[in-house]
Design an enzyme around this catalytic site. Structure first.
Site, PDB file in Angstrom:
ATOM      1  N   HIS A  38       0.856  -1.198   0.000  1.00 36.26           N
ATOM      2  CA  HIS A  38       0.000   0.000   0.000  1.00 36.26           C
ATOM      3  C   HIS A  38       0.894   1.250   0.000  1.00 36.26           C
ATOM      4  CE1 HIS A  38      -3.453   2.473   0.603  1.00 36.26           C
ATOM      5  NE2 HIS A  38      -3.813   2.146   1.835  1.00 36.26           N
ATOM      6  N   HIS A  78      -2.260  -2.427  -9.435  1.00 38.05           N
ATOM      7  CA  HIS A  78      -3.238  -1.775  -8.552  1.00 38.05           C
ATOM      8  C   HIS A  78      -4.434  -2.682  -8.388  1.00 38.05           C
ATOM      9  CE1 HIS A  78      -5.895   1.346  -6.939  1.00 38.05           C
ATOM     10  NE2 HIS A  78      -4.777   1.970  -6.642  1.00 38.05           N
ATOM     11  N   ASP A 135       2.706   5.536  -6.698  1.00 32.49           N
ATOM     12  CA  ASP A 135       3.965   5.460  -5.940  1.00 32.49           C
ATOM     13  C   ASP A 135       5.205   5.367  -6.805  1.00 32.49           C
ATOM     14  OD1 ASP A 135       1.936   3.555  -3.882  1.00 32.49           O
ATOM     15  OD2 ASP A 135       2.891   5.412  -3.247  1.00 32.49           O
TER      16      ASP A 135
HETATM   17  C1  SDX Z   1      -1.464   2.093  -3.372  1.00 27.20           C
HETATM   18  O1  SDX Z   1      -6.228   0.743  -3.218  1.00 27.20           O
HETATM   19  C2  SDX Z   1      -5.721   1.888  -3.455  1.00 27.20           C
HETATM   20  O2  SDX Z   1      -6.378   2.761  -3.987  1.00 27.20           O
HETATM   21  C3  SDX Z   1      -4.264   2.067  -3.032  1.00 27.20           C
HETATM   22  C4  SDX Z   1      -3.619   3.374  -3.451  1.00 27.20           C
HETATM   23  C5  SDX Z   1      -4.222   4.543  -2.728  1.00 27.20           C
HETATM   24  O3  SDX Z   1      -4.096   5.678  -3.243  1.00 27.20           O
HETATM   25  O4  SDX Z   1      -4.707   4.358  -1.585  1.00 27.20           O
HETATM   26  O5  SDX Z   1      -3.769   3.565  -4.853  1.00 27.20           O
HETATM   27  C6  SDX Z   1      -2.137   3.398  -3.107  1.00 27.20           C
HETATM   28  O6  SDX Z   1      -1.401   1.288  -2.475  1.00 27.20           O
HETATM   29  C7  SDX Z   1      -0.946   1.791  -4.745  1.00 27.20           C
HETATM   30  C8  SDX Z   1      -0.321   0.370  -4.847  1.00 27.20           C
HETATM   31  C9  SDX Z   1       1.107   0.460  -4.284  1.00 27.20           C
HETATM   32  N1  SDX Z   1       1.692  -0.882  -4.184  1.00 27.20           N
HETATM   33  C10 SDX Z   1       2.703  -1.263  -5.001  1.00 27.20           C
HETATM   34  O7  SDX Z   1       3.147  -0.583  -5.925  1.00 27.20           O
HETATM   35  C11 SDX Z   1       3.285  -2.623  -4.654  1.00 27.20           C
HETATM   36  C12 SDX Z   1       3.472  -3.443  -5.946  1.00 27.20           C
HETATM   37  N2  SDX Z   1       2.132  -3.755  -6.449  1.00 27.20           N
HETATM   38  C13 SDX Z   1       1.624  -5.092  -6.146  1.00 27.20           C
HETATM   39  O8  SDX Z   1       2.004  -5.549  -4.874  1.00 27.20           O
HETATM   40  C14 SDX Z   1       0.163  -5.250  -6.537  1.00 27.20           C
HETATM   41  O9  SDX Z   1       0.009  -4.769  -7.800  1.00 27.20           O
HETATM   42  C15 SDX Z   1      -0.929  -4.672  -5.658  1.00 27.20           C
HETATM   43  C16 SDX Z   1      -0.739  -5.027  -4.215  1.00 27.20           C
HETATM   44  C17 SDX Z   1      -0.995  -3.191  -5.793  1.00 27.20           C
HETATM   45  C18 SDX Z   1      -2.220  -5.289  -6.147  1.00 27.20           C
HETATM   46  O10 SDX Z   1      -2.096  -6.677  -5.873  1.00 27.20           O
HETATM   47  P1  SDX Z   1      -3.094  -7.708  -6.519  1.00 27.20           P
HETATM   48  O11 SDX Z   1      -4.485  -7.218  -6.333  1.00 27.20           O
HETATM   49  O12 SDX Z   1      -2.736  -9.075  -6.059  1.00 27.20           O
HETATM   50  O13 SDX Z   1      -2.784  -7.570  -8.059  1.00 27.20           O
HETATM   51  P2  SDX Z   1      -3.571  -8.280  -9.150  1.00 27.20           P
HETATM   52  O14 SDX Z   1      -4.732  -9.072  -8.634  1.00 27.20           O
HETATM   53  O15 SDX Z   1      -3.823  -7.242 -10.191  1.00 27.20           O
HETATM   54  O16 SDX Z   1      -2.477  -9.340  -9.707  1.00 27.20           O
HETATM   55  C19 SDX Z   1      -2.758  -9.951 -10.943  1.00 27.20           C
HETATM   56  C20 SDX Z   1      -1.478 -10.636 -11.374  1.00 27.20           C
HETATM   57  C21 SDX Z   1      -0.952 -11.638 -10.347  1.00 27.20           C
HETATM   58  O17 SDX Z   1      -0.206 -12.597 -11.079  1.00 27.20           O
HETATM   59  P3  SDX Z   1      -0.980 -13.983 -11.541  1.00 27.20           P
HETATM   60  O18 SDX Z   1      -1.459 -14.640 -10.279  1.00 27.20           O
HETATM   61  O19 SDX Z   1      -2.095 -13.550 -12.483  1.00 27.20           O
HETATM   62  O20 SDX Z   1       0.107 -14.778 -12.259  1.00 27.20           O
HETATM   63  O21 SDX Z   1      -0.436  -9.667 -11.532  1.00 27.20           O
HETATM   64  C22 SDX Z   1       0.638  -9.974 -10.672  1.00 27.20           C
HETATM   65  C23 SDX Z   1       0.055 -10.831  -9.578  1.00 27.20           C
HETATM   66  O22 SDX Z   1       1.078 -11.633  -9.005  1.00 27.20           O
HETATM   67  N3  SDX Z   1       1.159  -8.704 -10.163  1.00 27.20           N
HETATM   68  C24 SDX Z   1       2.419  -8.327 -10.234  1.00 27.20           C
HETATM   69  C25 SDX Z   1       2.462  -7.039  -9.680  1.00 27.20           C
HETATM   70  N4  SDX Z   1       1.229  -6.673  -9.297  1.00 27.20           N
HETATM   71  C26 SDX Z   1       0.418  -7.707  -9.601  1.00 27.20           C
HETATM   72  N5  SDX Z   1       3.522  -8.963 -10.700  1.00 27.20           N
HETATM   73  C27 SDX Z   1       4.694  -8.274 -10.610  1.00 27.20           C
HETATM   74  N6  SDX Z   1       4.807  -7.022 -10.094  1.00 27.20           N
HETATM   75  C28 SDX Z   1       3.711  -6.378  -9.625  1.00 27.20           C
HETATM   76  N7  SDX Z   1       3.822  -5.153  -9.110  1.00 27.20           N
END
Ligand code: SDX
Length: 388
Positions: free
Chosen positions: A229, A270, A327
């Protein structure tokens, strides 16, 4: 259903909530505050005006804005005894750990006669938090470097005041570069609110029990801290520094795609956006402006831009609709301004406080029930205790 449980239609209704504050269209990368696109607010508005909008649902008239700003200025100092809390922490304590503690402690100073059902009392809580968060955030930084706390100077604008509390000292006058102050204000604005994200949902759930609002904000700070987050901005910088050179990017892209490696590309992806995070676009433009103004050619920016370009062409990221989020570029700007990495999420918490308290206030502005998310039970079926 797996025979263990059947869906309770009430499950969805208790999980969702209604709000007028912010609208996100994840598929199209749209973010509106009170109906106004974030891009237009970033270009024409400022953080305190957006604070007013989030709290009231309308932009202020010039008179309302002036009154609002003056009210905030009346609350920028913290109780002198609050200084004692800092001394209980080690100097190398993470500033977010200090923020959780100190902001939660505000509930010990502002609780008597606080009636959360009184709209004016809720308004005063918001004013106090908007006003005091920069002061507390700067105190966290000053404490960590062993410098004296700086008092707010209310003749300055909000961002300028924060910067002088961060970088000023009693020995010499500090004057913020206006471009930097504008960039700081825009970073506050871009992080102000984002619908029902993890930390805002935490504040709403804590608030639904009738808990003290300052304690609820402290719970939001705790939730924001995680690298998935708000902690991501700090994690992006750490990742870029670990990559170190454009020649190493491919190795990190491979790691991010490896299902057996729990490494994720920080600043990408996201829960809601399946398109560019509109805030990331503005942040990238601000990044270019700040680095040009400061005449800095940060190698990390080159790595970030190359990383973004590769990821946006890579089939793994394209298929999963993973784009840069808010971010991804913010940390490079904060680093250029001179803010240490461990203060990045503190800046996010400072900025998001208005979103948290607006949602808290909205919750209490109409008849409500305590939040009680339900679960899908997957444990053991009912069974008897074994006879002795
Ligand atoms: C914020 O909710 C909000 O609005 C939050 C926020 C706000 O203003 O409050 O916008 C602020 O928290 C932004 C997010 C910051 N976090 C990061 O940048 C950390 C890196 N991002 C990931 O950890 C991830 O993208 C999340 C946590 C943000 C979302 O996680 P999800 O919901 O598990 O992602 P998803 O369901 O879209 O994933 C789909 C696929 C998965 O792979 P498969 O199972 O399909 O093989 O995409 C992959 C995930 O493993 N994936 C990534 C990835 N993000 C998702 N793979 C590599 N790198 C990434 N960053």
């Amino acid at each position: 259903s797996s025979g263990l449980f059947t869906y309770d239609p009430g499950f969805v209704s208790t999980a969702a909530c209604e709000s007028k504050i912010t609208y996100i269209d994840g598929a199209n990368g749209i973010l509106l505050h009170g109906g106004y696109p974030i891009e237009q607010l970033a270009e024409h508005s400022d953080y305190l005006e957006v604070c007013y909008l989030l709290l009231n649902g309308e932009l202020p008239t010039p008179e309302q804005k002036e009154t609002f700003i003056n009210t905030i200025k009346n609350h920028t100092m913290v109780h002198e005894q609050m200084r004692n809390f800092f001394n209980g922490f080690r100097r190398d304590a993470h500033p977010m750990a200090i923020m959780v503690g100190v902001v939660g402690a505000l509930s010990a100073f502002y609780h008597d006669s606080l009636d959360i059902n009184d709209a004016h009392h809720r308004e005063v809580c918001a004013y106090r938090l908007i006003a005091k968060m920069p002061t507390i955030a700067a105190m966290c930084y000053k404490y960590s470097i062993g410098q004296p706390f700086m008092y707010p100077k209310n003749g300055l604008d909000y961002a300028e005041n924060f910067l002088q509390m961060m970088f000023g000292n009693p020995c010499e006058e500090y004057v913020a570069n206006p471009i930097i102050a504008k960039a700081m204000d825009r970073i506050f604005l871009l992080h102000a609110d984002h619908e029902q994200n993890a930390s805002t949902s935490t504040v709403r759930l804590a608030g639904s029990s009738g808990a003290n609002p300052f304690a609820c904000i402290s719970s939001g700070i705790a939730a924001l801290w995680g690298p998935a987050h708000g902690g991501a901005n700090e994690a992006v910088l750490t990742m870029l520094e670990e990559i170190g050179d454009e020649s190493n990017i491919d190795e990190f892209i491979l790691r991010a795609k490896d299902p057996d490696d729990n490494f994720r590309l920080m600043g990408f992806g996201h829960r809601v956006y399946r398109n560019f995070d509109p805030r990331a676009k503005v942040m990238k433009q601000t990044c270019d402006e700040v680095l040009a103004e400061l005449n800095i050619s940060d190698p990390l920016l080159k790595i970030a831009k190359r990383l973004e370009q590769i990821a946006l062409e890579d089939e793994y990221f394209v298929k999963r609709k993973l784009y840069p989020n808010v971010d991804f570029y913010s940390g490079i700007i904060l680093k250029a301004i001179g803010i240490p990495t461990n203060m990045f999420t503190v800046i996010f918490a400072l900025s998001r406080t208005i979103g948290w308290i607006s949602h808290w206030s909205e919750f209490h502005s109409s008849p409500n029930k305590i939040g009680r998310p339900r679960q899908l039970y997957t444990g053991s079926k009912k069974r008897d205790y074994p006879a002795k």
